[in-house]
Design an enzyme around this catalytic site. Structure first.
Site, short mmCIF file in Angstrom:
data_model
loop_
_atom_site.label_atom_id
_atom_site.label_comp_id
_atom_site.label_asym_id
_atom_site.label_seq_id
_atom_site.Cartn_x
_atom_site.Cartn_y
_atom_site.Cartn_z
N GLY B 37 0.80 -1.45 0.05
CA GLY B 37 -0.04 0.07 -0.04
C GLY B 37 0.95 1.07 -0.06
O GLY B 37 1.94 1.22 0.28
N ASP B 159 -9.47 6.59 13.57
CA ASP B 159 -9.49 6.49 12.32
C ASP B 159 -9.86 4.75 11.85
O ASP B 159 -9.30 4.19 11.11
CB ASP B 159 -8.09 6.62 11.91
CG ASP B 159 -8.04 6.94 10.17
OD1 ASP B 159 -9.40 7.35 9.86
OD2 ASP B 159 -7.11 7.17 9.65
#
Lengths: 404, 446
Positions: B37, B159
């Site tokens: 990622g 988050d």
């Protein structure tokens, strides 16, 4: 049972809703700090007597100890959740803290806190957190928050208790940082947080830095070893501790009287042991190219905070009178990292602004007059739009250099 | 790799977390295999470690981290102080040049969102029916266990989103990315509520946006509810709108639900899936605008909807089911063969609200300071030299993303684009208030 309010999470799943068996169940419902402390002391003794016992039975000393510590931590933190109205009407007395202190300060368990600290590494993973949380809570509960006054007398009693056992406490903390003693990184972090909690009290801070000997024993291990450890979490935590030792934890105490007292203690030891701290360690090991990026960046921030603190005037004068230091800072001014160059500027400006520059410092600045002016003009131009103070300072420094 | 049987040993009463293997804090011990990622400031790699071990390595450029590195220090510490089967822990972390290398267990299927979307696409291509609800409930239950641990430790994650809930090939689920997690308890001092404005707009609870009363761990429960919708539909409810609009919708509209989605999207893989009433109820419970009315992790875990999975045997069956029906058909992330990056579609509302980074300074070339002892210092001696292609690539990446930031659209622009006239006044009022509350501060994300 349901609890509402910001502390609900501390109650968490360990204590409510779940029905557990045997000893743990009775611990879950225990509201008496004294009983819990006795249980903690008992379980700890059992663990220390049989360190190899890794039994996972719900009655094993490690599991009982874990449940009791978690419960005590919950009771302590939960007590502070009382509605503000109760405090205002004066009905609130922190009985959990009182009972805890009664136990810890009493004859029977006077040894418990230092013993827990000395054996943190053999405790269950979660219990290490609980010990640190309880220790830190008792030590700073009277410093922060609107209801701090209620807790201040209790905090002072605990602080005195820590002072009474200071040699054992500080030895445990330092040994706990040492990778030669154990390899549990999380434990270092707990010890670091306890060290920093101690720093918030002038009495304990003074014990750490009051004499050259104490600085050598209690601060230099951080400067010499811990900040250089290869593991980031341990090294960065040690840097944070170092920052608080050297800057007297600037900004963390809300009481200006305490803050001033701490700042004076800091100024005294930073000046008294100037050579050993700055010349032999800080500039040579932390700011040099041999230190890693993180170390250099944080060290430079510490340096600029120290130099720009009013009470550290004599340290600043001595620092900016040195040619070697100027060379070091000019190197950093040319670093590839914008963060480092910015902090270097805030130190460099003091060299330039110093009205009594020694000849050798003046010489270097003169020799590089033109280049410095050109370089500084281009330095962090993007910041000038938003930061007028920076813009003005930069203009002044450039003008001063050009007028040399 | 052997099945992870360490679940019980890793439980919260684990006596010790010592493992026989010490991950060396030295970059040369690791072979970076493929990208998993890529974020604004960091790249995550799949890597080979000594003794035929595998791990994921997050390489984060510290030069892009603002202020005093405190946030990154706390992130790594939060990971180091976590020991729970549903939390991504940290094997080791060390500094290499200006980068921080953060080693974690490899979660071979990537984010739960990526994995479910891939599985849906694969099943569609095979003309098979994708029924994901059971898997989603399993993922949510595991996520809650991790979240409960975080809250018990006095932290807010801040988050929580499907992109931060990772899946391993054996069906293990772990919460990742403490990047913005906040501490309610630190150094013994008690903070009643956090006041920092962080997170990703689509997942943010209204009270986090409003900035009036502060917020506590219940903000994570809201994000958890949004995550449930996201897993069901493939993206968060307002992901198609720009961030400012997301803030307005979240604060002003009724809480989002499955009905908030307009199912006219061209490749909305999930739109034909039906979800049960219990699933809808779960979402509804979490998405209460009043934080006090949202359940705690504990209450959700013991509630009617999820409590059946508290039975270890049931949990094990669910893990097996997701492993065979989802994990086994989706390729691993970051393996040599798969060049695919996570299929997280970039939608405006998915962008984290972030700080405006200081730009790289253009230095005048070749300035050399002159010192009386004849020594000359070139800054080039400090320039990191790329040793191999990988590091060169990293540099390149750093350049591309350096100084990247997302600027929120101005109020006027936003009002123009929104095309909703009747709420214009409300919009203006909100914008005024919003700007006052944030006092012109840059939005930040470390």
């Amino acid at each position: 049972m349901s609890i509402e309010g910001p502390f609900e999470w501390l109650a968490g799943g360990l204590f409510f809703g779940k029905q557990q068996k045997g000893g743990i169940e009775s611990i879950d419902s225990c509201g008496d700090a004294l009983v819990l402390l006795k249980g903690i002391a008992h379980s700890l003794q059992e663990i220390l007597a049989q360190p190899e016992n890794n039994s996972e039975s719900p009655e094993s000393p490690a599991i009982l100890l874990a449940a009791r510590l978690r419960r005590l931590r919950f009771l302590l933190y939960d007590e502070r959740r009382v509605p503000k109205e109760t405090i205002r009407w004066g009905n609130h007395s922190p009985t959990v803290v009182e009972n805890t202190l009664q136990g810890l300060l009493g004859h029977e368990m006077n040894d418990l806190i230092p013993t827990l600290l000395e054996h943190l590494v053999v405790l269950p993973f979660e219990s290490r957190k609980d010990v640190a949380a309880i220790f830190n809570y008792l030590l700073v509960s009277g410093l922060d928050g609107t209801d701090a006054e209620i807790y201040r007398p209790h905090m002072i009693r605990f602080r005195d208790h820590v002072e009474q056992h200071f040699p054992r406490v500080i030895s445990a903390i330092l040994a706990g940082h040492d990778p030669a003693v154990h390899d549990q990184k999380d434990v270092c972090l707990h010890y670091g947080s306890m060290y920093r909690a101690c720093l918030r009290h002038p009495v304990l801070y003074h014990r750490m830095v009051g004499t050259t000997e104490s600085v050598r024993s209690y601060v230099f291990p951080f400067l010499d070893t811990f900040v250089h450890l290869p593991n980031f979490e341990v090294a960065s935590d040690a840097m944070e501790t170092l920052r608080e030792v050297m800057t007297a934890g600037q900004g963390s105490n809300r009481d200006p009287a305490i803050q001033q007292e701490l700042a004076e203690i800091a100024a005294t030891f930073l000046a008294r042991d100037y050579d050993e701290i700055w010349n032999q360690r800080f500039t040579t090991n932390l700011l040099s190219e041999s230190a890693n990026y993180m170390t250099r960046r944080v060290a430079l921030q510490i340096l600029s905070t120290v130099l720009l603190t009013r009470s550290n005037y004599s340290i600043m004068i001595e620092f900016v009178a040195s040619k070697t230091n100027l060379i070091l800072i000019m190197k950093l001014l040319r670093d590839t990292s914008p963060h480092i160059t910015l902090d270097a500027f805030h130190v460099f400006k003091v060299f330039v602004a110093n009205p009594n520059k020694p000849a050798e410092v003046l010489q270097i600045l003169r020799d590089n007059q033109v280049k410095l002016a050109t370089y500084l003009t281009s330095l962090h131009q993007e910041k000038e739009e938003t930061d007028t103070q920076f813009r003005d300072e930069k203009a002044l420094i450039i003008a001063t250099i050009q007028a040399l | 790799m052997a099945e992870k049987e360490g679940m019980d040993k890793e439980s919260t009463i684990a006596v010790s977390n010592s493992s026989a293997f010490e991950w060396p804090p030295d970059p040369s011990c690791y072979e970076l295999i493929g990208k998993i990622g890529q974020g604004a400031f960091a790249t995550v790699w799949r890597a080979n470690a000594p003794e035929e071990r595998e791990c994921a390595i997050k390489v984060l450029n510290l030069d892009h981290v603002d202020t005093n590195l405190a946030e990154i220090r706390l992130e790594v510490q939060a990971m180091r102080l976590s020991l729970h089967p549903n939390i991504l822990t940290c094997y080791a972390a060390f500094v290499n040049e200006t980068n921080l290398w953060l080693l974690t267990p490899l979660m071979s299927k990537g984010s739960s969102l990526h994995c479910l979307q891939r599985a849906r696409r694969i099943l569609r291509d095979r003309n098979e029916v994708a029924k994901m609800e059971e898997h989603i409930l399993y993922i949510l239950h595991e996520t809650l266990l991790g979240l409960q641990y975080i809250h018990e430790n006095g932290q807010i994650h801040r988050d929580i989103k499907a992109g931060n809930v990772l899946l391993d090939g054996n069906g293990d689920v772990r919460i990742a990315d403490f990047g913005v997690s906040g501490w309610l308890v630190q150094g013994g001092a008690q903070q009643e509520k956090a006041k920092t404005f962080v997170g990703t707009p689509c997942w943010m609870a209204p009270e986090v946006m409003e900035q009036v009363h502060g917020y506590d761990y219940k903000a994570d429960i809201w994000s958890f509810g949004i995550t449930a919708l996201e897993l069901a539909k493939g993206y968060a409810p307002y992901a198609k709108y720009p961030p400012m609009k997301v803030l307005i919708l979240t604060i002003q509209e009724d809480p989002p639900s499955l009905e908030s989605y307009i199912d006219d999207d061209d490749d909305d893989l999930a739109c034909f899936e039906e979800y049960s009433r219990t699933f809808r109820t779960l979402v509804q419970l979490c998405l209460h605008k009043n934080p006090a009315k949202r359940p705690t992790c504990q209450e959700l875990l013991n509630g009617k909807i999820l409590s059946f999975m508290n039975d270890p045997a049931v949990r094990q069956i669910k893990r097996e089911t997701i492993r065979s029906q989802v994990c086994d058909i989706v390729p691993d992330v970051g393996s040599r063969s798969s060049s695919s990056s996570p299929s997280n579609r970039q939608m405006p509302g998915n962008a984290p609200i972030s700080i405006v980074l200081s730009k790289e300074v253009d230095r005048p070339p070749g300035t050399t300071w002159v010192f009386p002892d004849g020594s000359q210092v070139l800054s080039s001696s400090m320039t990191p030299v790329s040793v191999d292609d990988v590091l060169e690539e990293l540099d390149e990446f750093g350049k591309q993303t350096g100084g990247e930031h997302y600027r929120s659209k101005s109020a006027e622009e936003l009002a123009k684009n929104s095309g909703v006239d009747n709420v214009q006044d409300d919009l203006d009022a909100f914008m005024d208030e919003f700007e006052q509350n944030t006092a012109g501060e840059d939005f930040r994300r470390p």
